[in-house]
Design a protein around this motif. Structure first.
Motif, PDB file in Angstrom:
ATOM      1  N   VAL A   1       0.829  -1.214   0.000  1.00 17.32           N
ATOM      2  CA  VAL A   1       0.000   0.000   0.000  1.00 17.32           C
ATOM      3  C   VAL A   1       0.863   1.263   0.000  1.00 17.32           C
ATOM      4  CG1 VAL A   1      -1.742   1.318   1.274  1.00 17.32           C
ATOM      5  CG2 VAL A   1      -1.892  -1.184   1.173  1.00 17.32           C
ATOM      6  N   LEU A   2       1.891   1.274   0.816  1.00 15.98           N
ATOM      7  CA  LEU A   2       2.650   2.518   0.997  1.00 15.98           C
ATOM      8  C   LEU A   2       3.742   2.699  -0.049  1.00 15.98           C
ATOM      9  CD1 LEU A   2       2.954   2.565   4.890  1.00 15.98           C
ATOM     10  CD2 LEU A   2       1.237   3.666   3.447  1.00 15.98           C
ATOM     11  N   ARG A   3       4.242   1.578  -0.564  1.00 16.27           N
ATOM     12  CA  ARG A   3       5.375   1.687  -1.491  1.00 16.27           C
ATOM     13  C   ARG A   3       5.114   1.043  -2.851  1.00 16.27           C
ATOM     14  NH1 ARG A   3       7.047   2.003   3.570  1.00 16.27           N
ATOM     15  NH2 ARG A   3       6.612  -0.138   4.114  1.00 16.27           N
ATOM     16  N   GLY A   4       3.966   0.390  -2.990  1.00 15.15           N
ATOM     17  CA  GLY A   4       3.667  -0.282  -4.259  1.00 15.15           C
ATOM     18  C   GLY A   4       4.551  -1.494  -4.503  1.00 15.15           C
ATOM     19  N   GLU A   5       5.169  -2.006  -3.429  1.00 20.83           N
ATOM     20  CA  GLU A   5       6.090  -3.145  -3.578  1.00 20.83           C
ATOM     21  C   GLU A   5       5.426  -4.410  -3.045  1.00 20.83           C
ATOM     22  OE1 GLU A   5       9.464  -1.996  -1.254  1.00 20.83           O
ATOM     23  OE2 GLU A   5       9.980  -0.374  -2.634  1.00 20.83           O
ATOM     24  N   HIS A   6       5.334  -5.405  -3.896  1.00 21.14           N
ATOM     25  CA  HIS A   6       4.788  -6.687  -3.443  1.00 21.14           C
ATOM     26  C   HIS A   6       5.141  -7.785  -4.438  1.00 21.14           C
ATOM     27  CE1 HIS A   6       1.556  -6.894  -6.422  1.00 21.14           C
ATOM     28  NE2 HIS A   6       1.532  -5.577  -6.330  1.00 21.14           N
ATOM     29  N   GLY A   7       5.028  -9.018  -3.993  1.00 22.41           N
ATOM     30  CA  GLY A   7       5.353 -10.145  -4.861  1.00 22.41           C
ATOM     31  C   GLY A   7       4.112 -10.848  -5.371  1.00 22.41           C
ATOM     32  N   GLY A   8       2.956 -10.191  -5.245  1.00 24.22           N
ATOM     33  CA  GLY A   8       1.696 -10.830  -5.639  1.00 24.22           C
ATOM     34  C   GLY A   8       1.255 -10.444  -7.034  1.00 24.22           C
ATOM     35  N   THR A   9      -0.051 -10.327  -7.215  1.00 28.53           N
ATOM     36  CA  THR A   9      -0.639 -10.018  -8.521  1.00 28.53           C
ATOM     37  C   THR A   9      -1.313  -8.654  -8.479  1.00 28.53           C
ATOM     38  OG1 THR A   9      -1.032 -12.369  -8.933  1.00 28.53           O
ATOM     39  CG2 THR A   9      -2.324 -10.810 -10.245  1.00 28.53           C
ATOM     40  N   ASP A  10      -0.973  -7.803  -9.441  1.00 27.68           N
ATOM     41  CA  ASP A  10      -1.630  -6.504  -9.604  1.00 27.68           C
ATOM     42  C   ASP A  10      -2.790  -6.676 -10.568  1.00 27.68           C
ATOM     43  OD1 ASP A  10      -0.597  -4.163  -8.311  1.00 27.68           O
ATOM     44  OD2 ASP A  10       1.291  -4.480  -9.391  1.00 27.68           O
ATOM     45  N   VAL A  11      -3.985  -6.290 -10.141  1.00 28.88           N
ATOM     46  CA  VAL A  11      -5.129  -6.305 -11.052  1.00 28.88           C
ATOM     47  C   VAL A  11      -5.378  -4.846 -11.442  1.00 28.88           C
ATOM     48  CG1 VAL A  11      -7.530  -7.008 -11.385  1.00 28.88           C
ATOM     49  CG2 VAL A  11      -6.031  -8.344  -9.865  1.00 28.88           C
ATOM     50  N   VAL A  12      -5.022  -4.531 -12.684  1.00 25.61           N
ATOM     51  CA  VAL A  12      -4.986  -3.134 -13.116  1.00 25.61           C
ATOM     52  C   VAL A  12      -6.067  -2.873 -14.155  1.00 25.61           C
ATOM     53  CG1 VAL A  12      -3.512  -1.321 -14.068  1.00 25.61           C
ATOM     54  CG2 VAL A  12      -2.482  -3.171 -12.746  1.00 25.61           C
ATOM     55  N   PRO A  13      -7.068  -2.059 -13.809  1.00 26.28           N
ATOM     56  CA  PRO A  13      -8.104  -1.735 -14.790  1.00 26.28           C
ATOM     57  C   PRO A  13      -7.506  -0.966 -15.964  1.00 26.28           C
ATOM     58  CG  PRO A  13      -8.731  -1.030 -12.577  1.00 26.28           C
ATOM     59  CD  PRO A  13      -7.296  -1.414 -12.510  1.00 26.28           C
ATOM     60  N   ALA A  14      -8.067  -1.166 -17.140  1.00 29.39           N
ATOM     61  CA  ALA A  14      -7.569  -0.484 -18.345  1.00 29.39           C
ATOM     62  C   ALA A  14      -7.578   1.026 -18.122  1.00 29.39           C
ATOM     63  CB  ALA A  14      -8.457  -0.852 -19.521  1.00 29.39           C
ATOM     64  N   GLY A  15      -6.514   1.664 -18.526  1.00 29.12           N
ATOM     65  CA  GLY A  15      -6.464   3.124 -18.463  1.00 29.12           C
ATOM     66  C   GLY A  15      -6.034   3.688 -17.124  1.00 29.12           C
ATOM     67  N   SER A  16      -5.822   2.820 -16.102  1.00 30.50           N
ATOM     68  CA  SER A  16      -5.421   3.390 -14.806  1.00 30.50           C
ATOM     69  C   SER A  16      -3.925   3.680 -14.821  1.00 30.50           C
ATOM     70  CB  SER A  16      -5.807   2.478 -13.637  1.00 30.50           C
ATOM     71  OG  SER A  16      -4.997   1.350 -13.607  1.00 30.50           O
ATOM     72  N   GLU A  17      -3.576   4.790 -14.199  1.00 27.39           N
ATOM     73  CA  GLU A  17      -2.176   5.221 -14.224  1.00 27.39           C
ATOM     74  C   GLU A  17      -1.391   4.595 -13.088  1.00 27.39           C
ATOM     75  OE1 GLU A  17      -1.968   9.468 -14.243  1.00 27.39           O
ATOM     76  OE2 GLU A  17      -3.395   9.537 -15.914  1.00 27.39           O
ATOM     77  N   GLU A  18      -0.139   4.341 -13.347  1.00 26.70           N
ATOM     78  CA  GLU A  18       0.736   3.788 -12.308  1.00 26.70           C
ATOM     79  C   GLU A  18       1.054   4.895 -11.295  1.00 26.70           C
ATOM     80  OE1 GLU A  18       2.512   0.893 -10.403  1.00 26.70           O
ATOM     81  OE2 GLU A  18       1.590   0.564 -12.354  1.00 26.70           O
ATOM     82  N   PRO A  19       0.665   4.708 -10.039  1.00 25.43           N
ATOM     83  CA  PRO A  19       0.984   5.752  -9.064  1.00 25.43           C
ATOM     84  C   PRO A  19       2.493   5.791  -8.795  1.00 25.43           C
ATOM     85  CG  PRO A  19      -0.112   3.917  -7.998  1.00 25.43           C
ATOM     86  CD  PRO A  19      -0.018   3.579  -9.446  1.00 25.43           C
ATOM     87  N   SER A  20       3.044   6.995  -8.633  1.00 26.94           N
ATOM     88  CA  SER A  20       4.489   7.093  -8.401  1.00 26.94           C
ATOM     89  C   SER A  20       4.805   6.806  -6.938  1.00 26.94           C
ATOM     90  CB  SER A  20       4.994   8.465  -8.804  1.00 26.94           C
ATOM     91  OG  SER A  20       4.270   9.448  -8.110  1.00 26.94           O
ATOM     92  N   TYR A  21       3.979   7.320  -6.057  1.00 27.15           N
ATOM     93  CA  TYR A  21       4.219   7.064  -4.643  1.00 27.15           C
ATOM     94  C   TYR A  21       2.861   6.870  -3.984  1.00 27.15           C
ATOM     95  CZ  TYR A  21       5.782   7.590   0.155  1.00 27.15           C
ATOM     96  OH  TYR A  21       6.010   7.396   1.491  1.00 27.15           O
ATOM     97  N   TRP A  22       2.594   5.643  -3.598  1.00 28.95           N
ATOM     98  CA  TRP A  22       1.228   5.265  -3.236  1.00 28.95           C
ATOM     99  C   TRP A  22       0.692   6.091  -2.069  1.00 28.95           C
ATOM    100  CZ3 TRP A  22      -1.423   1.089  -5.629  1.00 28.95           C
ATOM    101  CH2 TRP A  22      -0.704   0.510  -6.673  1.00 28.95           C
TER     102      TRP A  22
END
Ligand code: UTP
Length: 238
Positions: free
Chosen positions: A214-235
């Protein structure tokens, strides 16, 4: 940033151990301290399975079994509330409206099940949709979403990223094959697809996995990313 964290019962209370519950409570507190608005949804785990198993032997019908399951999720939610020592609203809400009210006051809310015929996977997705969460995290006891059941298929591949539609298709395929490659159920996946909620599925056995995601966007799991959503730089800044 508004985040809904779904904590599986088998993650929070595989057995009743205070240290494990306080570890997850500390993760929730860390998120709140970092400025997140946090809704936690807790599952039933082995306690639910024991009650449901016994009641099934006694001849209870499926709705009655679901009601027992819901009661145990709320019991587990109360345990997390206790571990949060006043940081969370003391009452475990029984519907989304009440949970949303607590979140609007920027208090931590902890809830369990809501209605028969579903699981807390769906409750978490529905709460995230209702409060318009920026992120939904499934803290499960498996490392992410796989192409096949990793316990059955040796070369099952873990997805690092997928769309909500791909998640729905995978789980719908699972139901046809009676396999399990995703630790999230179909109703939850459909709600995620409908709402376009950005979602992470990870192994939450170690609570620091939740805060890292949540705080750093770092994880070893699965990201479910809706189409068109932007990658947050700092969560944490969202
Ligand atoms: P869980 O969300 O823990 O279900 O709720 P689960 O997915 O079966 O458990 P895990 O993840 O494998 O440990 C426990 C039970 O409570 C009922 C269902 O019967 C569910 O199986 N329940 C829960 C509901 O009927 N409605 C709800 O909103 C939540």
């Amino acid at each position: 940033m508004k985040v809904v964290v779904s904590i599986g019962g088998s993650v929070l209370v595989p057995d009743l151990e205070a240290g494990r519950v306080s570890g997850h409570a500390a993760a929730v507190e860390e998120l709140a301290d970092a400025g997140c608005t946090v809704g936690a949804v807790v599952g039933g785990g082995p306690t639910a399975r024991e009650y449901v198993g016994t009641a099934r032997e006694l001849g209870a019908n499926e709705i009655a079994l679901d009601e027992l399951g819901i009661a145990t999720t709320r019991l587990n939610a109360k345990l997390l509330v206790a571990a949060l020592e006043g940081r969370a609203a003391p009452k475990v809400p029984e519907d989304y409206e009440s949970a949303g009210e607590v979140l609007r006051r920027e208090e931590v809310v902890v809830m369990g099940g809501v209605a028969p015929g579903q699981t807390t996977d769906a409750v978490s997705a529905a709460l995230a949709e209702y409060v318009d969460a920026d992120l939904l995290v499934y803290a499960t006891s498996v490392p992410g979403v796989y192409s096949d059941d990793p316990n059955e298929v040796a070369d099952a591949e873990k997805f690092h990223e997928m769309t909500p539609g791909e998640l729905v298709d995978l789980i719908a395929g699972d139901e046809m094959r009676a396999a399990t490659s995703a630790p999230v159920d179909l109703l939850a996946a459909k709600l995620i697809e409908r709402s376009g909620t950005r979602t992470v599925v990870l192994d939450g056995t170690d609570p620091s996995a939740i805060t890292d995601a949540v705080l750093r966007g770092e994880h070893g799991g699965t990201d479910v990313v809706p189409a068109g959503s932007e990658e947050p730089s700092y969560w944490a800044e969202r």
